[in-house]
Design a protein around this motif. Sequence first.
Motif, short mmCIF file in Angstrom:
data_model
loop_
_atom_site.label_atom_id
_atom_site.label_comp_id
_atom_site.label_asym_id
_atom_site.label_seq_id
_atom_site.Cartn_x
_atom_site.Cartn_y
_atom_site.Cartn_z
N GLY A 1 0.85 -1.20 0.00
CA GLY A 1 0.00 0.00 0.00
C GLY A 1 0.88 1.24 0.00
N SER A 2 2.20 1.02 0.18
CA SER A 2 3.18 2.11 0.16
C SER A 2 4.28 1.77 -0.83
N PRO A 3 5.02 2.78 -1.29
CA PRO A 3 6.18 2.51 -2.14
C PRO A 3 7.41 2.14 -1.31
N ILE A 4 8.46 1.69 -1.98
CA ILE A 4 9.73 1.40 -1.31
C ILE A 4 10.40 2.73 -1.00
N PRO A 5 10.77 2.97 0.27
CA PRO A 5 11.44 4.24 0.59
C PRO A 5 12.87 4.25 0.04
N GLU A 6 13.23 5.41 -0.52
CA GLU A 6 14.59 5.60 -1.05
C GLU A 6 15.67 5.22 -0.06
N GLU A 7 15.44 5.62 1.22
CA GLU A 7 16.47 5.41 2.25
C GLU A 7 16.76 3.92 2.43
N ALA A 8 15.74 3.09 2.26
CA ALA A 8 15.94 1.65 2.45
C ALA A 8 16.85 1.09 1.36
N ILE A 9 16.69 1.60 0.14
CA ILE A 9 17.56 1.18 -0.97
C ILE A 9 18.98 1.70 -0.71
N GLU A 10 19.04 2.95 -0.26
CA GLU A 10 20.34 3.57 -0.01
C GLU A 10 21.13 2.79 1.05
N ARG A 11 20.43 2.36 2.10
CA ARG A 11 21.08 1.60 3.16
C ARG A 11 21.73 0.35 2.59
N GLU A 12 21.01 -0.35 1.72
CA GLU A 12 21.54 -1.60 1.15
C GLU A 12 22.66 -1.33 0.15
N LEU A 13 22.58 -0.22 -0.56
CA LEU A 13 23.66 0.11 -1.50
C LEU A 13 24.94 0.44 -0.73
N ARG A 14 24.78 1.10 0.42
CA ARG A 14 25.95 1.43 1.24
C ARG A 14 26.54 0.20 1.90
N ALA A 15 25.68 -0.79 2.15
CA ALA A 15 26.13 -2.01 2.85
C ALA A 15 27.10 -2.83 2.00
N GLY A 16 27.04 -2.66 0.69
CA GLY A 16 27.95 -3.42 -0.17
C GLY A 16 27.57 -3.24 -1.62
#
Length: 391
Positions: free
Chosen positions: A120-135
């Motif tokens: 019912g909501s979109p994927i938050p940008e920050e959540a993608i950013e966190r995973e991109l920073r993780a590796g």
Amino acid sequence: MSEIPTLDPPRRVLMGPGPSGADTSVLAAMGLPLLGHLDPEFIRIMDECQQMMRQVFRTENEVTLATPGTGTSGMEAAVMNLLQPGDRAIIGICGYFGDRIAQMAARTGAEVTIVTAPWGSPIPEEAIERELRAGPAKLVAIVHAETSTGVRQPVEGISALCKAHGALLLLDCVTSLGGVPVEIDEWGVDAAYSGTQKCLSAPPGASPVTLSPAAWSAIQAREAPSNSWYLDLGLLEAYWDSRRAYHHTSPISMTYALHRALALVLEEGLENRWERHERHGRALQAGFEAMGLVLHADADHRLPVLTTVRIPEGITDTDIRGALLQRFGIEVGGGIGELGGRVWRVGLMGESSTAGNVLFFLASLGRLLREHGFQADIGAALDVAATRLGG
Ligand SMILES: *Cc1c(COP(=O)(O)O)cnc(C)c1O
């Protein structure tokens, strides 16, 4: 068998999650004379399709083609060719189709990182950013128009993050293309696929796919070929480009339908078409609320082409959908995945996105809800919707 079966499908008002209604000229195109798949006249038709697909995707991408098969074939082509063992993919799941991408990605042997959001909501940008920073990741995949929830995913912020972290961005445009703005080049999307039977309003059976130069290089740099032979984009491209190397017998009649459907999109004009979908979708949504129903998707991210509306307490999903089909000839979708039995999915895609369908549906649904004990305010719904449609 004593009698030979006859073929006599009834005429329906297709307001589900697809297929949408198709214009008679699109259906008639499928009855045109067959050509061989290497006939120069057919090659010309393919080239025109390719050119029109680029226009509709708003891209200059050289590698633009249609895979034979429904929208899922484009999804599978993209995932199977872009990923291989050893790659890491970040997949956004906030509905049924994101999950399908993740299932495919897992089958490639890639390492799959899932990022979720409520249905019912979109994927938050920050959540993608966190995973991109993780590796490091080779690919980020998101669904632009999640047909299971009615949510539109913002793309540009995620695209910028992908650029900053050296990841390719894959966008599912099955339900968005031809209905809401899709800007492949302007947004920096590396790979995208769509389907013919949603907002492009052709029968199901082909999947427009486009790849940026970066995505194409990544595919060409693979060590081992894709596990899918039929959907190997290298082999498909060798048929679609000037090499014309036989790979499969093109679905000739489907290609005619795609050609006519794309021409209709361009004749209407993309901006006009987006505006039409927006107006009709918002009128329907305002009508639902005036009737006393509750919309499911976040107010800021509602798609105009597919609306999820909650099934009121005490109402049985299948009673209403069954009666809509039997008495009014209207098809809408039920909920899938975790929204099963909780929402209806009402599509206003392509040819099905008309002012008449908005009013007809609100009146029909309101009538059935009243018969089942829910005091739908039909007058208010029609009044509000008609005002929106007239604006
Ligand atoms: C419909 C849909 C698909 C799958 O398309 P098919 O034509 O059913 O194979 C994929 N993604 C989204 C978002 C869809 O709505």
